[in-house]
Structure formats: structure tokens, C-alpha cells
Design a protein around this motif. Sequence first.
Motif, PDB file in Angstrom:
ATOM      1  N   TYR A 192      43.768  61.778  45.890  1.00  0.00           N
ATOM      2  CA  TYR A 192      43.221  61.983  44.312  1.00  0.00           C
ATOM      3  C   TYR A 192      44.466  61.461  43.536  1.00  0.00           C
ATOM      4  CZ  TYR A 192      39.392  64.755  46.273  1.00  0.00           C
ATOM      5  OH  TYR A 192      38.209  64.913  46.903  1.00  0.00           O
ATOM      6  N   TYR A 193      44.047  61.288  42.290  1.00  0.00           N
ATOM      7  CA  TYR A 193      44.894  60.719  41.310  1.00  0.00           C
ATOM      8  C   TYR A 193      45.183  62.321  40.897  1.00  0.00           C
ATOM      9  CZ  TYR A 193      46.105  59.908  36.215  1.00  0.00           C
ATOM     10  OH  TYR A 193      46.757  59.705  35.251  1.00  0.00           O
ATOM     11  N   TYR A 194      46.753  62.336  40.719  1.00  0.00           N
ATOM     12  CA  TYR A 194      47.292  63.723  40.361  1.00  0.00           C
ATOM     13  C   TYR A 194      46.698  64.388  39.312  1.00  0.00           C
ATOM     14  CZ  TYR A 194      50.163  62.573  44.501  1.00  0.00           C
ATOM     15  OH  TYR A 194      50.675  62.584  45.856  1.00  0.00           O
ATOM     16  N   ASN A 195      46.517  63.911  38.153  1.00  0.00           N
ATOM     17  CA  ASN A 195      46.081  64.353  37.062  1.00  0.00           C
ATOM     18  C   ASN A 195      44.398  64.547  36.863  1.00  0.00           C
ATOM     19  OD1 ASN A 195      48.484  65.258  35.929  1.00  0.00           O
ATOM     20  ND2 ASN A 195      49.001  62.803  35.135  1.00  0.00           N
ATOM     21  N   ILE A 196      43.762  64.682  38.096  1.00  0.00           N
ATOM     22  CA  ILE A 196      42.417  64.508  38.042  1.00  0.00           C
ATOM     23  C   ILE A 196      41.836  65.380  37.091  1.00  0.00           C
ATOM     24  CG2 ILE A 196      42.141  66.199  40.168  1.00  0.00           C
ATOM     25  CD1 ILE A 196      39.958  63.024  39.680  1.00  0.00           C
ATOM     26  N   HIS A 197      42.377  66.648  36.834  1.00  0.00           N
ATOM     27  CA  HIS A 197      41.623  67.563  35.921  1.00  0.00           C
ATOM     28  C   HIS A 197      41.632  66.915  34.488  1.00  0.00           C
ATOM     29  CE1 HIS A 197      46.026  68.305  35.762  1.00  0.00           C
ATOM     30  NE2 HIS A 197      45.779  68.684  34.351  1.00  0.00           N
ATOM     31  N   GLU A 198      42.500  66.117  34.035  1.00  0.00           N
ATOM     32  CA  GLU A 198      42.574  65.616  32.754  1.00  0.00           C
ATOM     33  C   GLU A 198      41.627  64.436  32.671  1.00  0.00           C
ATOM     34  OE1 GLU A 198      46.503  63.907  31.998  1.00  0.00           O
ATOM     35  OE2 GLU A 198      47.331  65.952  32.177  1.00  0.00           O
ATOM     36  N   TYR A 199      41.384  63.744  33.772  1.00  0.00           N
ATOM     37  CA  TYR A 199      40.484  62.668  33.876  1.00  0.00           C
ATOM     38  C   TYR A 199      38.833  63.330  34.063  1.00  0.00           C
ATOM     39  CZ  TYR A 199      38.041  58.426  35.399  1.00  0.00           C
ATOM     40  OH  TYR A 199      37.121  57.345  35.441  1.00  0.00           O
ATOM     41  N   THR A 200      38.913  64.288  34.673  1.00  0.00           N
ATOM     42  CA  THR A 200      37.269  65.112  34.717  1.00  0.00           C
ATOM     43  C   THR A 200      37.151  65.409  33.374  1.00  0.00           C
ATOM     44  OG1 THR A 200      38.046  65.379  37.025  1.00  0.00           O
ATOM     45  CG2 THR A 200      36.254  67.000  36.057  1.00  0.00           C
ATOM     46  N   GLY A 201      37.929  66.328  32.483  1.00  0.00           N
ATOM     47  CA  GLY A 201      37.721  66.719  31.566  1.00  0.00           C
ATOM     48  C   GLY A 201      37.500  65.690  30.587  1.00  0.00           C
ATOM     49  N   PHE A 202      38.079  64.746  30.435  1.00  0.00           N
ATOM     50  CA  PHE A 202      37.616  63.334  29.638  1.00  0.00           C
ATOM     51  C   PHE A 202      36.226  62.906  29.980  1.00  0.00           C
ATOM     52  CE2 PHE A 202      37.313  58.654  29.823  1.00  0.00           C
ATOM     53  CZ  PHE A 202      37.416  58.372  28.482  1.00  0.00           C
ATOM     54  N   LEU A 203      35.803  62.687  31.325  1.00  0.00           N
ATOM     55  CA  LEU A 203      34.534  62.266  31.663  1.00  0.00           C
ATOM     56  C   LEU A 203      33.651  63.471  31.069  1.00  0.00           C
ATOM     57  CD1 LEU A 203      35.186  60.768  35.142  1.00  0.00           C
ATOM     58  CD2 LEU A 203      34.872  59.768  33.210  1.00  0.00           C
ATOM     59  N   LEU A 204      33.659  64.597  31.232  1.00  0.00           N
ATOM     60  CA  LEU A 204      32.811  65.507  30.863  1.00  0.00           C
ATOM     61  C   LEU A 204      32.676  65.408  29.433  1.00  0.00           C
ATOM     62  CD1 LEU A 204      33.732  68.552  33.163  1.00  0.00           C
ATOM     63  CD2 LEU A 204      31.835  67.150  33.309  1.00  0.00           C
ATOM     64  N   ARG A 205      33.654  65.426  28.541  1.00  0.00           N
ATOM     65  CA  ARG A 205      33.677  65.083  27.287  1.00  0.00           C
ATOM     66  C   ARG A 205      32.874  64.120  26.581  1.00  0.00           C
ATOM     67  NH1 ARG A 205      38.788  67.045  27.566  1.00  0.00           N
ATOM     68  NH2 ARG A 205      39.558  64.956  27.300  1.00  0.00           N
TER      69      ARG A 205
END
Length: 126
Positions: free
Chosen positions: A98-111
Motif C-alpha cells: 500500500y501507499y504509506y499515506n493511504i489514509h490521506e488518499y482515502t479521505g480525499f477520495l471520500l470527500r
Amino acid sequence: MAAVEACLDTETQKTEVACPSCGATVYKEDRKISEKFRQFVEKNTESNQVLISAFKDLYNDRSMFVHTGINLHTLYSLRPNRPLILRGKRYQSELPNYYYNIHEYTGFLLRRYFYRQLVCEINDLD
């Protein structure tokens, strides 16, 4: 999604179904998590149809991603930093990357996802 699912009742329920082979009545145990999630969203959004629809779509997309790996990538692409690929009970790699900052990317996608859903619904109302 996973945080909400973790708070839901996961006790199994028996559902009556017909056997596809012989037609006899059999009982299937199911946790009905998606139905419980839908009820949770309906209750906590005060039955807001725009949010209910958006969460339903997001839940379905998330389920395809998490449970089957559908729509993650082309079937035979090989590259680093991608999730574990499942094919039935087999997998292509032993460990997911996984991309190490997956939580940031996931948050971006959700927003972005919810913003688009809400803007489309508002435009449809006009």
C-alpha cells in the motif's frame, strides 16, 4: 465504512431459502451487515435520501474493492504499491503493498465522492 460496521450487531440470522438443486427449504445463516448498515445510515441521516443514496453507492463500491478487488487495476498489471489481489481463494502476491499515506488518499477520495454526489443531487433539484 469499517468503523461503522464494527459498531453494528454481528449476530447471525437464519434466512429461509430454497435449495437450488432440489428445491427443499434450507436455512442459511447470514449476518446481514449491509442491511444493518443501511438502517444505521437511514437513522443517523434523518432519512435524508441524498445521503442514503450516496452511502449506498459508496458501500457497494467499497465492498467491491475490499471483498473482491474489482476495479482496482487491469487484470495482469504488475506494479508496486497496489492492494492484495484475490482470485477466488487464491491470491497473486503473498502480501499487499500500500501507499504509506493511504489514509490521506482515502479521505480525499471520500470527500470528492460525496461532494460530487451532493452537487449532482442539488443540480437535479434545480
